[in-house]
Design an enzyme around this catalytic site. Sequence first.
Site, mmCIF file in Angstrom:
data_model
loop_
_atom_site.group_PDB
_atom_site.id
_atom_site.type_symbol
_atom_site.label_atom_id
_atom_site.label_comp_id
_atom_site.label_asym_id
_atom_site.label_seq_id
_atom_site.Cartn_x
_atom_site.Cartn_y
_atom_site.Cartn_z
ATOM 1 N N SER A 178 84.347 30.185 64.299
ATOM 2 C CA SER A 178 84.057 30.334 62.866
ATOM 3 C C SER A 178 82.559 30.484 62.729
ATOM 4 O O SER A 178 81.792 29.965 63.556
ATOM 5 C CB SER A 178 84.494 29.082 62.099
ATOM 6 O OG SER A 178 83.921 29.074 60.799
ATOM 7 N N TYR A 191 84.699 19.943 61.242
ATOM 8 C CA TYR A 191 85.222 21.288 61.528
ATOM 9 C C TYR A 191 84.192 22.107 62.298
ATOM 10 O O TYR A 191 84.507 22.738 63.308
ATOM 11 C CB TYR A 191 85.570 21.956 60.196
ATOM 12 C CG TYR A 191 86.072 23.382 60.289
ATOM 13 C CD1 TYR A 191 87.377 23.652 60.690
ATOM 14 C CD2 TYR A 191 85.253 24.460 59.940
ATOM 15 C CE1 TYR A 191 87.842 24.961 60.755
ATOM 16 C CE2 TYR A 191 85.715 25.767 59.998
ATOM 17 C CZ TYR A 191 87.010 26.012 60.400
ATOM 18 O OH TYR A 191 87.479 27.300 60.453
HETATM 19 N N1 LIG Z 1 90.083 31.220 56.573
HETATM 20 C C1 LIG Z 1 88.804 31.139 56.894
HETATM 21 O O1 LIG Z 1 87.911 31.228 56.026
HETATM 22 C C2 LIG Z 1 88.409 30.993 58.340
HETATM 23 C C3 LIG Z 1 87.065 31.230 58.689
HETATM 24 C C4 LIG Z 1 86.681 31.088 60.016
HETATM 25 C C5 LIG Z 1 87.595 30.735 60.970
HETATM 26 N N2 LIG Z 1 88.893 30.486 60.609
HETATM 27 C C6 LIG Z 1 89.811 30.083 61.665
HETATM 28 O O2 LIG Z 1 90.892 30.986 61.713
HETATM 29 C C7 LIG Z 1 92.003 30.322 62.334
HETATM 30 C C8 LIG Z 1 93.254 30.634 61.539
HETATM 31 O O3 LIG Z 1 93.136 30.019 60.256
HETATM 32 P P1 LIG Z 1 93.567 30.755 58.906
HETATM 33 O O4 LIG Z 1 92.376 30.849 58.066
HETATM 34 O O5 LIG Z 1 94.344 31.949 59.225
HETATM 35 O O6 LIG Z 1 94.466 29.609 58.249
HETATM 36 P P2 LIG Z 1 96.036 29.335 58.239
HETATM 37 O O7 LIG Z 1 96.735 30.403 57.481
HETATM 38 O O8 LIG Z 1 96.171 27.929 57.814
HETATM 39 O O9 LIG Z 1 96.463 29.495 59.768
HETATM 40 C C9 LIG Z 1 96.357 28.470 60.687
HETATM 41 C C10 LIG Z 1 97.352 28.758 61.788
HETATM 42 O O10 LIG Z 1 97.191 27.765 62.819
HETATM 43 C C11 LIG Z 1 98.442 27.196 63.091
HETATM 44 N N3 LIG Z 1 98.316 25.818 63.531
HETATM 45 C C12 LIG Z 1 97.641 24.802 62.958
HETATM 46 N N4 LIG Z 1 97.825 23.660 63.642
HETATM 47 C C13 LIG Z 1 98.636 23.977 64.686
HETATM 48 C C14 LIG Z 1 99.207 23.238 65.754
HETATM 49 N N5 LIG Z 1 98.975 21.914 65.894
HETATM 50 N N6 LIG Z 1 99.999 23.873 66.643
HETATM 51 C C15 LIG Z 1 100.248 25.207 66.519
HETATM 52 N N7 LIG Z 1 99.739 25.959 65.529
HETATM 53 C C16 LIG Z 1 98.951 25.351 64.612
HETATM 54 C C17 LIG Z 1 99.220 27.279 61.785
HETATM 55 O O11 LIG Z 1 100.609 27.268 62.059
HETATM 56 P P3 LIG Z 1 101.594 26.035 61.724
HETATM 57 O O12 LIG Z 1 101.066 25.344 60.508
HETATM 58 O O13 LIG Z 1 102.910 26.724 61.527
HETATM 59 O O14 LIG Z 1 101.567 25.179 62.935
HETATM 60 C C18 LIG Z 1 98.790 28.652 61.279
HETATM 61 O O15 LIG Z 1 99.585 29.656 61.855
HETATM 62 C C19 LIG Z 1 91.644 28.845 62.410
HETATM 63 O O16 LIG Z 1 91.244 28.506 63.697
HETATM 64 C C20 LIG Z 1 90.468 28.746 61.441
HETATM 65 O O17 LIG Z 1 89.635 27.673 61.762
HETATM 66 C C21 LIG Z 1 89.319 30.613 59.335
#
Ligand SMILES: NC(=O)c1ccc[n+]([C@@H]2O[C@H](COP(=O)([O-])OP(=O)(O)OC[C@H]3O[C@@H](n4cnc5c(N)ncnc54)[C@H](OP(=O)(O)O)[C@@H]3O)[C@@H](O)[C@H]2O)c1
Length: 300
Positions: A178, A191
């Site tokens: 991130s 985080y």
């Molecule tokens: N959105 C942003 O602004 C942003 C910015 C920078 C980086 N990111 C990173 O992008 C990645 C994806 O996040 P997102 O923004 O797409 O949010 P999201 O829609 O909440 O996706 C998170 C994903 O991670 C999975 N996950 C969480 N805990 C898990 C576990 N214990 N085991 C297996 N899967 C797990 C969730 O699946 P389940 O809940 O079904 O397990 C979901 O598919 C994350 O690493 C986040 O830190 C996001």
Amino acid sequence: MAHEHSRRAVLGGVAGVGAVAGLTALAPSAAAQPSPARPFEGKIVQITGATSGIGEATARAFAAAGAKVAFCGRRRQLGREVERTIREAGGEATYLHADVRDPRSVQRFVDGAVRRYGGLDIAFANAGIQYAARLHETTLEQWDDLMATNARGVFLAMKYQIPHLIDAGGGQIIVNSSVGAVVGRPELSLYQASKQAIQALVRSAALEYGEQGIRVNAILPGITDTPMIRPPELDDPTWERAKAALGQLNVDGLKTVASADQIAQAVLAMAAPGFGYLTGVSVPVDGGVAAGRRMLLPER
Ligand SMILES: NC(=O)c1ccc[n+]([C@@H]2O[C@H](COP(=O)([O-])OP(=O)(O)OC[C@H]3O[C@@H](n4cnc5c(N)ncnc54)[C@H](OP(=O)(O)O)[C@@H]3O)[C@@H](O)[C@H]2O)c1
């Protein structure tokens, strides 16, 4: 081609540990070749956390580009739905339930996916969670849960995927860090720390495995429109307004929040042969957040 066949045979032999019951291996397609429309034709991809958000968008994008995509997440219904809709669109994907906090679950996912598709070429370590709280109000349970997901979960996926990539004679790992790894934000210390930890994994792993043809990089998304940042109570028009304001206030360059599809396309670009000499780096795809760091002046 002979090399390709022996590579698949080796992988088939390695994949016995933690096999997922009921999975049948798909024979590699002899006819499929990459084309401009399907640049990842025949490639085998694993994604952690593709039941929503960036992971889901990346699974769809890789499948549309010809890859076979195995992905995990805890929410079974969403996982099956993502798999079904990718298949309906003509792509190839398999959802396997896994929790990245649990080593046995991760190993079952990795080895089961290798058995299913007969190998591994590209791994996207994406699963992650976020807690927002001031540091002294963060609980030990929150620290443990977040680190177990965002940092240890990435380590576990890499730990079990790397032997397959070595057997395959190379491949690549892309980690979803991130922009928070390189900028501070109040209430996100936990985080940001987890995201910086995995950047360190990436740098050293790239050096450890470069000679074996494995490239390891991180992508640093900026603020991205996913369930992670969208308050669930907001209806669509309210969210669109809030998102526009978020972009204006926080994204110094492009002034907009990214879509999950934009980040997915950046992951595919990193994985493409054009970046074949890229390893050990963390690439911000953040609309200018890391470049900016504005100084806000008090209102007159
Ligand atoms: N959105 C942003 O602004 C942003 C910015 C920078 C980086 N990111 C990173 O992008 C990645 C994806 O996040 P997102 O923004 O797409 O949010 P999201 O829609 O909440 O996706 C998170 C994903 O991670 C999975 N996950 C969480 N805990 C898990 C576990 N214990 N085991 C297996 N899967 C797990 C969730 O699946 P389940 O809940 O079904 O397990 C979901 O598919 C994350 O690493 C986040 O830190 C996001």
